[in-house]
Design a protein around this motif. Structure first.
Motif, PDB file in Angstrom:
ATOM      1  N   SER A 172       0.913  -1.178  -0.030  1.00  0.00           N
ATOM      2  CA  SER A 172      -0.110  -0.208  -0.001  1.00  0.00           C
ATOM      3  C   SER A 172       0.708   1.277  -0.055  1.00  0.00           C
ATOM      4  N   LYS A 173       0.624   2.160  -0.890  1.00  0.00           N
ATOM      5  CA  LYS A 173       1.371   3.321  -1.102  1.00  0.00           C
ATOM      6  C   LYS A 173       0.949   4.467  -0.422  1.00  0.00           C
ATOM      7  N   GLN A 174      -0.039   4.556   0.389  1.00  0.00           N
ATOM      8  CA  GLN A 174      -0.658   5.581   1.243  1.00  0.00           C
ATOM      9  C   GLN A 174       0.250   5.518   2.305  1.00  0.00           C
ATOM     10  N   TYR A 175       0.542   7.073   2.450  1.00  0.00           N
ATOM     11  CA  TYR A 175       1.430   7.655   3.404  1.00  0.00           C
ATOM     12  C   TYR A 175       2.988   7.020   3.581  1.00  0.00           C
ATOM     13  N   LYS A 176       3.315   6.305   2.311  1.00  0.00           N
ATOM     14  CA  LYS A 176       4.737   6.232   2.314  1.00  0.00           C
ATOM     15  C   LYS A 176       5.565   6.854   1.117  1.00  0.00           C
ATOM     16  N   ARG A 177       6.865   6.942   1.481  1.00  0.00           N
ATOM     17  CA  ARG A 177       7.618   7.497   0.387  1.00  0.00           C
ATOM     18  C   ARG A 177       8.295   6.314  -0.469  1.00  0.00           C
ATOM     19  N   LYS A 178       8.325   6.792  -1.717  1.00  0.00           N
ATOM     20  CA  LYS A 178       9.012   5.970  -2.581  1.00  0.00           C
ATOM     21  C   LYS A 178      10.647   6.057  -2.732  1.00  0.00           C
ATOM     22  N   PHE A 179      11.268   4.921  -2.705  1.00  0.00           N
ATOM     23  CA  PHE A 179      12.900   5.163  -2.841  1.00  0.00           C
ATOM     24  C   PHE A 179      13.137   4.197  -4.253  1.00  0.00           C
ATOM     25  N   VAL A 180      13.842   4.311  -5.144  1.00  0.00           N
ATOM     26  CA  VAL A 180      14.506   3.555  -6.177  1.00  0.00           C
ATOM     27  C   VAL A 180      15.868   3.055  -5.848  1.00  0.00           C
ATOM     28  N   TYR A 181      16.282   1.852  -5.622  1.00  0.00           N
ATOM     29  CA  TYR A 181      17.774   1.441  -5.634  1.00  0.00           C
ATOM     30  C   TYR A 181      17.913   0.466  -6.520  1.00  0.00           C
ATOM     31  N   GLN A 182      18.924   0.434  -7.269  1.00  0.00           N
ATOM     32  CA  GLN A 182      19.396  -0.809  -8.175  1.00  0.00           C
ATOM     33  C   GLN A 182      18.140  -1.150  -8.796  1.00  0.00           C
ATOM     34  N   ASP A 183      17.453  -0.497  -9.529  1.00  0.00           N
ATOM     35  CA  ASP A 183      16.200  -0.688 -10.248  1.00  0.00           C
ATOM     36  C   ASP A 183      15.051  -1.633  -9.373  1.00  0.00           C
ATOM     37  N   ILE A 184      15.189  -1.468  -7.825  1.00  0.00           N
ATOM     38  CA  ILE A 184      14.287  -2.107  -7.139  1.00  0.00           C
ATOM     39  C   ILE A 184      13.359  -0.826  -6.501  1.00  0.00           C
ATOM     40  N   VAL A 185      12.204  -1.123  -6.401  1.00  0.00           N
ATOM     41  CA  VAL A 185      11.208  -0.041  -5.837  1.00  0.00           C
ATOM     42  C   VAL A 185      11.149  -0.269  -4.261  1.00  0.00           C
ATOM     43  N   PHE A 186      11.246   0.645  -3.369  1.00  0.00           N
ATOM     44  CA  PHE A 186      11.184   0.362  -2.044  1.00  0.00           C
ATOM     45  C   PHE A 186      10.210   1.802  -1.425  1.00  0.00           C
ATOM     46  N   TYR A 187       9.630   1.291  -0.257  1.00  0.00           N
ATOM     47  CA  TYR A 187       8.848   2.337   0.165  1.00  0.00           C
ATOM     48  C   TYR A 187       9.272   2.384   1.500  1.00  0.00           C
TER      49      TYR A 187
END
Length: 120
Positions: A4-19
């Protein structure tokens, strides 16, 4: 199942999506934790903000997901790993990047600790 992306920040590292997100842990005296998880939920970690700077102890990271570079033993439940001493007074995107880079490094030493940060 995706995150769930609500209230989370997105971060991309080595083409992997993190929240990532920050919240108090009311079960643990309201300590503030930064939670980082991959979109597929295989990588999930939590780090208590201010461990090194406020508590003056060896900081540790709680690994909750199944994926953690350098640790391949079969296990059930969470485990805790000692981390380097970081400037951890505030959760920022650069601090989240530092945690992710350390977790995905294959040159780190894995030292398991208990819930108080003492060697197992």
């Amino acid at each position: 199942m995706a995150v769930s992306k609500q209230y989370k920040r997105k971060f991309v590292y080595q083409d992997i999506v993190f929240y990532w997100y920050v919240n108090p842990d009311y079960d643990d005296e309201g300590k503030i934790n930064v939670h980082i998880l991959s979109n597929d939920k295989k990588f999930i970690v939590a780090y208590e903000i201010g461990q090194a700077s406020i508590h003056k102890k060896n900081p540790f990271l709680v690994v909750m997901g199944n994926e953690f570079i350098g640790y391949s033993e079969k296990r059930t439940g969470y485990f805790r790993v000692r981390t380097p001493i970081w400037h951890d007074a505030v959760a920022t995107p650069s601090f989240v990047k530092t945690i992710i880079e350390w977790c995905f490094s294959d040159k780190k030493e894995i030292v398991l600790v208990n819930w108080m940060g003492e060697l197992v």
